[in-house]
Design an enzyme around this catalytic site. Structure first.
Site, PDB file in Angstrom:
ATOM      1  N   LYS B  35       0.626  -1.200   0.059  1.00 50.93           N
ATOM      2  CA  LYS B  35       0.340  -0.209  -0.085  1.00 50.93           C
ATOM      3  C   LYS B  35       0.871   1.118   0.039  1.00 50.93           C
ATOM      4  CE  LYS B  35      -3.980  -0.265   2.135  1.00 50.93           C
ATOM      5  NZ  LYS B  35      -4.687  -0.180   3.414  1.00 50.93           N
ATOM      6  N   ARG B 105      -3.453   3.248   8.340  1.00 49.95           N
ATOM      7  CA  ARG B 105      -3.391   1.841   7.721  1.00 49.95           C
ATOM      8  C   ARG B 105      -2.204   0.724   7.903  1.00 49.95           C
ATOM      9  NH1 ARG B 105      -6.193   5.512   4.320  1.00 49.95           N
ATOM     10  NH2 ARG B 105      -8.701   4.463   3.364  1.00 49.95           N
ATOM     11  N   GLY B 114      -6.041 -10.376   8.652  1.00 48.58           N
ATOM     12  CA  GLY B 114      -5.674 -10.848  10.381  1.00 48.58           C
ATOM     13  C   GLY B 114      -5.157  -9.923  10.251  1.00 48.58           C
ATOM     14  N   MET B 116      -4.588  -5.574  10.809  1.00 48.80           N
ATOM     15  CA  MET B 116      -5.782  -4.442  11.437  1.00 48.80           C
ATOM     16  C   MET B 116      -5.843  -3.812   9.862  1.00 48.80           C
ATOM     17  SD  MET B 116      -4.787  -1.173  13.872  1.00 48.80           S
ATOM     18  CE  MET B 116      -4.554  -0.049  12.110  1.00 48.80           C
ATOM     19  N   ARG B 361      -3.548  -1.102  -6.813  1.00 50.22           N
ATOM     20  CA  ARG B 361      -3.100  -3.034  -6.285  1.00 50.22           C
ATOM     21  C   ARG B 361      -3.609  -3.037  -7.919  1.00 50.22           C
ATOM     22  NH1 ARG B 361      -6.032  -4.134  -1.215  1.00 50.22           N
ATOM     23  NH2 ARG B 361      -8.485  -4.508  -1.686  1.00 50.22           N
ATOM     24  N   HIS B 477      -4.369 -44.517  -4.062  1.00 57.89           N
ATOM     25  CA  HIS B 477      -4.474 -45.606  -5.780  1.00 57.89           C
ATOM     26  C   HIS B 477      -5.879 -44.572  -6.383  1.00 57.89           C
ATOM     27  CE1 HIS B 477      -6.855 -48.103  -8.233  1.00 57.89           C
ATOM     28  NE2 HIS B 477      -5.877 -47.923  -8.368  1.00 57.89           N
ATOM     29  N   ARG B 583       2.401 -46.961 -17.270  1.00 57.45           N
ATOM     30  CA  ARG B 583       2.458 -47.980 -16.327  1.00 57.45           C
ATOM     31  C   ARG B 583       1.699 -49.357 -16.367  1.00 57.45           C
ATOM     32  NH1 ARG B 583       0.263 -43.113 -13.100  1.00 57.45           N
ATOM     33  NH2 ARG B 583      -0.585 -43.060 -14.568  1.00 57.45           N
ATOM     34  N   ARG B 639       6.958 -48.051 -18.447  1.00 55.95           N
ATOM     35  CA  ARG B 639       7.538 -48.832 -17.495  1.00 55.95           C
ATOM     36  C   ARG B 639       6.783 -50.401 -17.442  1.00 55.95           C
ATOM     37  NH1 ARG B 639       5.777 -46.914 -11.533  1.00 55.95           N
ATOM     38  NH2 ARG B 639       4.248 -47.668 -11.676  1.00 55.95           N
ATOM     39  N   GLU B 767      13.879 -43.739  -7.950  1.00 58.30           N
ATOM     40  CA  GLU B 767      12.799 -43.465  -6.904  1.00 58.30           C
ATOM     41  C   GLU B 767      13.268 -44.126  -5.655  1.00 58.30           C
ATOM     42  OE1 GLU B 767       9.382 -46.074  -8.164  1.00 58.30           O
ATOM     43  OE2 GLU B 767      10.516 -47.378  -9.226  1.00 58.30           O
ATOM     44  N   SER B 786      14.244 -41.380 -14.909  1.00 55.92           N
ATOM     45  CA  SER B 786      13.313 -40.976 -15.096  1.00 55.92           C
ATOM     46  C   SER B 786      13.040 -40.895 -13.337  1.00 55.92           C
ATOM     47  CB  SER B 786      11.644 -41.520 -15.396  1.00 55.92           C
ATOM     48  OG  SER B 786      10.983 -40.649 -14.988  1.00 55.92           O
ATOM     49  N   GLY B 788      10.692 -40.777 -10.565  1.00 56.07           N
ATOM     50  CA  GLY B 788       9.271 -41.214  -9.584  1.00 56.07           C
ATOM     51  C   GLY B 788       9.743 -40.479  -8.209  1.00 56.07           C
ATOM     52  N   ASP B 791       7.595 -41.905  -4.841  1.00 59.63           N
ATOM     53  CA  ASP B 791       8.210 -43.223  -4.204  1.00 59.63           C
ATOM     54  C   ASP B 791       9.164 -42.507  -3.491  1.00 59.63           C
ATOM     55  OD1 ASP B 791       5.947 -45.016  -4.655  1.00 59.63           O
ATOM     56  OD2 ASP B 791       7.587 -46.449  -5.474  1.00 59.63           O
ATOM     57  N   CYS B 853       8.421 -38.118 -13.624  1.00 59.43           N
ATOM     58  CA  CYS B 853       7.501 -38.628 -13.668  1.00 59.43           C
ATOM     59  C   CYS B 853       6.163 -38.963 -12.572  1.00 59.43           C
ATOM     60  CB  CYS B 853       7.219 -39.914 -14.850  1.00 59.43           C
ATOM     61  SG  CYS B 853       7.851 -41.384 -13.434  1.00 59.43           S
ATOM     62  N   TYR B 873      12.577 -32.980 -19.123  1.00 57.02           N
ATOM     63  CA  TYR B 873      11.329 -33.231 -19.085  1.00 57.02           C
ATOM     64  C   TYR B 873      10.799 -33.255 -17.948  1.00 57.02           C
ATOM     65  CZ  TYR B 873      11.416 -37.666 -18.909  1.00 57.02           C
ATOM     66  OH  TYR B 873      11.355 -39.527 -18.838  1.00 57.02           O
TER      67      TYR B 873
END
Lengths: 900, 900
Positions: B35, B105, B114, B116, B361, B477, B583, B639, B767, B786, B788, B791, B853, B873
């Site tokens: 502000k 303010r 929360g 003032m 703002r 799952h 998978r 995989r 993993e 890759s 994982g 895991d 992945c 990636y």
């Protein structure tokens, strides 16, 4: 000839020895193999060794590196060495006048089953045989030797089945109408030689090699070939021996123990290998070759008169029969023991009264003998204390601490599981802990047989002489608890199917009922039907002396994992310097404690939980008072509650009603709560510090019990107690910050109530990879780290120790594991995390106390690792404390050597 | 005054603004708060801002660092700033003739509930009130302002309960016989001021402060105090805002929108925050203060005539009512938008016809609006494409891709679980997948409600409009599969107890039967009784344009986790550049595949297993042909089988007989096998590469299916397929060496059979912590890694994602977790392992391909981390592909900025 080979032409491939000198020496074991190095050494110190030479292990390595072809220069060096041997013996290899005969033996760095042993009498053919007949005048000896050579050479070099020769010999004797070899005459043996050659011709389609040089190269090639035999490879894998080491070949002039009654051959130990007693010990055969002693067809005689008389035998000893040769042998063995400063296992041959030393090596011995010999040799001034300490394999101490099966007793092995806790036990089968208690109360010895055990079975395990499970690995509940109790355990005996409903178990199509007697050997994993005689352990004064010396040397402290007064006392007797891990949850299962624990778990709110915990508090406090008293003056690390709460609830349908009645709750409610708490992967569940965060009142009760007990025990013993409070399963700094603040608050409260000032330390287990990685910031809150390498191995490897049995063997067989990572710390994986955490922890808090309390604390290799990375102590089960003490001493010695 | 404070005396604590200049600027947000920085900026660009000053955030920090005392020098600087404000306004603070009134303010770096909010009219007391009456001639306005001031100040500074003042006003009106505030006269307000003061006296035992300076320090202190309010602290914890930032305090000369009908106050957005449309949008109230607009007692009017007419209202707009002020406002907002180059949210007051800007703002907006504004502003030349891409919160795209509940619709919330998969769904409750299929077949919309789901439930999940579970975390799952399918899911709703036997579930004492309609909101975790109206998503052209720009910027490739043709197609539509994780086990559950799978598991030997696998081979191959065809020209990582075999066997008593009949085996045998395979911690059990080692034939079948499918699909599409075969759960180099050799052998075999040359890559999941640590040697065998991270998070943290729900909330509440580590990658723990593995992998194999992945692949923070450590990636579920694309673009921009 490739240029690669040519480059090696100048390299020394062959090392000569004999006639009081040698090109090699005992410390060239890597190059010459154990046997070759010792032959050279014996030559160097003037002992009578038949001259010969060693083809080095480098030739073996080059042989395999270059598509099984020999390096350049070998041929010429070998020819030169042969000439040298010839010059000493006054013979020529392959010469039809004065032929030199040779023995060819393998010899790797360490002795290894599966390797080609020996070909004797190499160089014999029709021409050299005739020359030897002329020279010795003993055609029978010569043709017997010749046929032995063909048989041995054909079997080990040409791969012709041994039995073909045995059968031919039998046929021959049958034809002659005789049964004993001794009835065979010279011409019989000569005829057999012809038959043997025909066998080779028939089997291989080519003649047995007559050319001596061809025989020699064949022998050398067979030794190198045997390095890659299936059995040798398996042995190397199991014993962690590199394929690259290779084997050497020892070629030596033949001497003959079978040249008449003034000839003999024998083996001896410079001290008794079973007891360690300082007495020359061995046996010999007159008119025999080395193989005859081993073959066991003739019974060998004692070497010394004393031994003969003690055994009550009449056949004369070597000492009596050939006193001069015996005197020479005595001089030789004393010289060897003094030279090697260790008990030696020697082979010798006496040819027409003349002693020849064929081999010396450190003798294998029992642990008891090893202790006695080491301690005696210190007294004799042969070795110093450190060397004595270095001589004992720490793992071998196990057999001193537990009863073992009489190795000579017959046994019917039902199946084999994992050797989960050493020692042996015999007793009647009990299928439940209750039944075990009942039978034990009736004075019976019991073996508790379960699919797997859980903390609820502890009371049954306590009264049993041994534990057998069909599931679980080396660090399953049964294994860990049994080791802690010093009881034998065979775990993961997968062939067993326990059927409690039918009151027995099945194994290999056989039914064993409750009450039937079985024996388990926790050192081998054998499960045996019926009782087998035992040998009870004895702890000698030698043991105490050696352990004392070990204690002077080691830097690492050794503590124990113990929670019962009994375990704590045992561990102190074994020299534990405190408790490194007191698992408080084990205290929650006994009697009405588990009832209060279940009330707590079923409580609707914090107030209810606090009420139940209030019942447990005095019992916990009393436990700690006992432990602190037993360990007066020594540190005690108490781990706060670790397992998930559902471990305290019943798991079986049949138990719910009973338990519900005991704690006065509804069965449905109990079931619902148990179902709410059930976890897919309890190992990674709501446990350890996570319980402390969710239910602050549990840890608060435990902290209070510890502090109050510390004050009580301190007042009683006069030795102030500084408990170490350990928070399990920390993954973040914040968890420990929150829990430490609560523990501190309880300490302040208790201190105020008792008007006492409390001294204590708060620390944490490092048992999760994340805790290891974040050890730097966790050390801001922790005054000590204790590496929980069981769980750290589980999480780092992603392997549940309870489930690993299903693929562990596949992994060992495939060479993926060289050892079960729950037995010996995976130094390159888990170890990197431990080392990194130690480093980061010390960077934050230089005086942080570091220890290890996983099962690895009692494994010598792991102890060496802990010493190397600078931990302060290891903690292990009571019965492994001596092993850890010794391993720690050896680790300190190894570290000093490296520093020099 | 401590020397520490004295050292700060020369420091600048107070920044002045007003009258076309300022000491601060917009880029000083950290020091001045949002502000304060914007007030300074508005001043600098010549907008009419009531003069004032900002007490910096450093004062707040110093205040707390020094035991709640103000730094030295503040007092004097504040007095000087007050003088400066006085000079501009021609007034003096506290002066009884020409009093200056102030607003106070708070203003932190980011707006924060929360804190003032505001105290207005500060400086009023009996004397200054009289002076103002004299000056304005409006006693009613003055005493109304005075009583408001006392009420506001008492509540926020003195902590006197607000309702006491409300009650007193009501009593007063009751006494007067009136009901409306507007009926209160000047003297009524003045009387009320006296009453209010008495309330303060009664409550606090001391008088309301008459001294203006005392009032000001009280106001400043209240702002700083509110920084540590419980609500502010909670907000900071949740939003990861440091406690050290502190808040600034803005003190400003009062202007009055309630000084009669030529005065007004209002709020506005420079564009429509709901749609993004370029039209000035907001509301105002005549003769009112700011709080009145928010309070909602009076209905505000439209700002523009167009808006008023569109809404069909008659009350005149600001444009019509105060055309001059409106013209000034229009100029101001245009200037602001051009200056800030973003849509602004502004507050203004018109005092007797004169416009004052109180705040500006960046305006909050819907995702749809954000997209439109960003794309429009590029077209307008205000910002460039990169800036447009940077303006969209990637996570917010979720709401564009899934239906959402109408926020204004009423709802009865039954309970709340974890927001496991975004979007909302309504349907009838089904308790089993079979029932779900039956109901779906009957044309019903279904919500599948389970305790937890397993792979066997997939068919039921496929036909459902949403999934609700009582157990399991964000990566259980149910959650993972639902996200993959783009279906809403609420998981871990612990208050729900599913009782399939009774045909329903219980929640909060209420029974919901199968067939009852419920609604779940997977974005909030709410479970709602009955149906709630939905808003369907629309993908605009703006979305496509912005994603295209993101693609131009990003370096990271974005792939998808997919195994069904449907998912693969969806992901390609969303811009996936290949499959990062297929998978294969999900392919084993459908129809008669699971029967063959079970036959394999029950087979006695390898031959039996091979026979069963031969049945699965053609089905697997067809699956891969479809995937390779859909992804033609793009990489596909497959995989190999990962879960433990027991997942394919029935778990419930009721299923055994049926399953045994289906595969033609004995029930007892099936039970025994299931019991043999059961594991204590399946997550750490006999799965992944461990299955490949124990049962080579499984991976061999899968490799064959992949290679044959690659050749078929390549021939059909004309785009050669280079499959990437991924081995799961590798912990050691040796495992991969063994398995890669077998895959290579299958490739050679298939290549020979089909006379084709196969191109493929073999790599591994990283993993397990050990795999990360040993990545250097694993890379000798792996062409790609890759990560994982699901895991890897489980093992690094030692937390089972299926069991974490029981303590996750405790951990978030205690501030141990700032985010669920399964949702956003734990960068300092798990991330260190990922970075280390990437580094070690590249050291061995510089061109190794690296990707992620785990579920984290679709989390913007995690994507930024992956970009920073140079991965190639990320791979995520289809519906998160756009999020990952955008996050990757922003990560690339951030990285470039760092490099500059």
């Amino acid at each position: 000839m490739s240029s690669k080979h040519a480059a090696n032409a100048g390299h020394k491939w062959v090392y000569f020895f004999g006639d009081g000198m040698a090109e090699g020496a005992a410390d060239m074991r890597d190059l010459l193999g154990g046997k070759g190095a010792n032959l050279a050494e014996m030559s160097n110190i003037g002992l009578p060794v038949p001259p010969g030479f060693t083809v080095t292990t480098e030739v073996c390595t080059a042989f395999y590196a270059n598509n099984r072809s020999y390096p350049d220069g070998l041929d010429a060096q070998l020819a030169a060495a042969l000439d040298q041997v010839g010059a000493i013996t006054g013979r020529v290899f392959g010469d039809p006048e004065r032929p030199l005969l040779l023995s060819v033996r393998s010899g790797a760095r360490v002795s290894m089953p599966g390797m080609m042993d020996t070909v004797l009498n190499l160089g014999l053919n029709d021409a050299t045989a005739q020359a030897l007949v002329k020279e010795t005048g003993d055609a029978r000896f010569v043709y017997d030797s010749y046929r032995r050579f063909i048989q041995m050479y054909s079997a080990v070099v040409l791969d012709v089945a041994h039995h073909l020769f045995e059968d031919a010999l039998d046929d021959h004797k049958l034809g002659l109408g005789i049964t004993q070899d001794t009835d065979m005459k010279a011409e019989d043996w000569r005829d057999l030689v012809a038959t043997y050659k025909q066998i080779v011709q028939d089997e291989l389609g080519e003649a047995f090699p007559e050319d001596a040089k061809q025989q020699l190269w064949g022998g050398i090639g067979a030794v190198f070939g045997s390095w890659q035999s299936a059995r040798a490879k398996t042995y190397r894998r199991i014993h962690n021996i590199s394929d690259d080491w290779g084997t050497a070949v020892n070629v030596q002039a033949m001497v003959f123990g079978n040249m008449g009654n003034d000839s003999a051959t024998g083996v001896a130990f410079t001290r008794n290998p079973a007891t360690g007693e300082k007495s020359f010990y061995g046996e010999f055969l007159v008119n025999a070759q080395g193989e005859d002693v081993v073959a066991g067809i003739r019974t060998p005689q004692h070497l010394t008169r004393a031994a003969r008389e003690q055994a009550g035998e009449s056949d004369l000893s070597l000492e009596e029969r050939m006193p001069e040769a015996f005197a020479e042998l005595t001089e030789a063995y004393r010289k060897l023991e003094a030279h090697y400063r260790d008990m030696q296992d020697i082979e010798f041959t006496i040819e027409r009264g003349k002693l020849w030393m064929l081999q010396t090596r450190s003798g294998k011995r029992t642990t008891q003998a090893a202790l006695k010999i080491a301690v005696d040799m210190v007294a004799e001034g042969l070795i110093d204390r450190a060397e004595a300490v270095g001589r004992i394999d720490p793992a071998s101490l196990d057999q001193l601490l537990h009863p073992s099966l009489d190795p000579d007793a017959p046994r019917e092995v039902l199946t084999r599981g994992l050797p989960a806790s050493p020692g042996a036990g015999t007793g009647e089968v009990a299928l439940t802990p209750e039944k075990a208690e009942e039978m034990a109360a009736a004075g019976k010895s019991v073996i508790l047989v379960r699919t797997e055990t859980s903390p609820e079975d502890i009371h049954g395990m306590h009264v049993s002489a041994g534990i057998l499970t069909s599931r679980g690995g080396m660090t399953s509940h049964a294994a860990v608890v049994a080791r802690g109790m010093g009881k034998p355990c065979v775990s993961g005996a997968g062939a067993i199917r326990v059927n409690a409903a039918e009151g027995g178990f099945e194994v290999a199509g056989r039914k064993i009922a409750e009450g039937d007697v079985i024996t388990i050997d926790g050192s081998t994993g054998e499960v045996i039907l019926g009782a087998v005689p035992m040998i009870q352990p004895e702890l000698s004064g030698d043991f105490a002396a050696l352990m004392g010396w070990a204690d002077e040397i080691r830097r690492l402290k050794v503590r124990t994992n113990a929670e019962t007064p009994e375990d704590a006392r045992t561990a102190r007797q074994f020299g534990a310097e405190g408790i490194g891990l007191c698992r408080t949850e084990h205290m929650f299962f006994e009697g009405n404690r588990v009832v209060a624990m279940r009330e707590m778990i079923l409580a609707e709110d914090e107030a209810g939980r606090r009420a139940a915990l209030a019942k447990i508090l005095p019992m916990q406090r009393d436990d700690f008072v006992q432990l602190f008293t037993i360990m007066a003056g020594l540190p005690v690390t108490v781990r706060l509650l670790d397992p998930p709460l559902h471990e305290f609830l019943p798991h079986k349908d049949s138990e719910f009603a009973e338990v519900a009645a005991a704690i006065g709750c509804d069965v449905a409610e109990l079931r619902a709560r148990a179902s709410d708490l059930a976890e897919a992967n309890p190992m990674l569940g709501h446990r350890g510090a996570r319980l402390g965060i969710s239910y602050p009142e549990i840890y608060e009760m435990q902290a209070r019990a510890i502090f109050e007990a510390a004050l009580t025990a301190g007042a009683q013993t006069g030795a102030p107690v500084t408990p170490e409070i350990m928070v399990p399963l920390i993954a973040t700094r914040k968890e420990l910050e929150i829990l430490k603040a609560r523990i501190d608050a309880v300490a302040a409260e208790v201190g105020k109530e008792k008007s006492a000032s409390l001294s204590y330390h708060v620390g944490t287990m490092i048992e999760l990879p994340r805790a290891a990685l974040r050890a730097g910031e966790i050390a801001e809150q922790a005054e000590f780290f204790s590496f929980g390498t069981n769980d750290l191995t589980q999480t780092t490897y992603g392997i549940s120790r309870d489930d690993s049995a299903s693929f562990l063997n596949d992994y060992l067989r495939a060479g993926i594991f060289t050892q079960d990572p729950f037995v010996s710390l995976d130094q390159e994986g888990v170890g990197e995390l431990v080392a990194l955490a130690a480093e980061r922890g010390r960077a934050t808090r230089p005086d942080i106390k570091l220890g290890i309390c996983g099962e690895h604390g009692g494994d010598p290799d792991s102890v060496r690792f802990c010493n190397a990375i600078g931990l302060d102590y290891v903690s292990c089960s009571p019965y492994r404390v001596p092993i850890a003490r010794l391993a720690a001493a050896q680790a300190a010695m190894a570290a000093r050597e490296r520093d020099v």
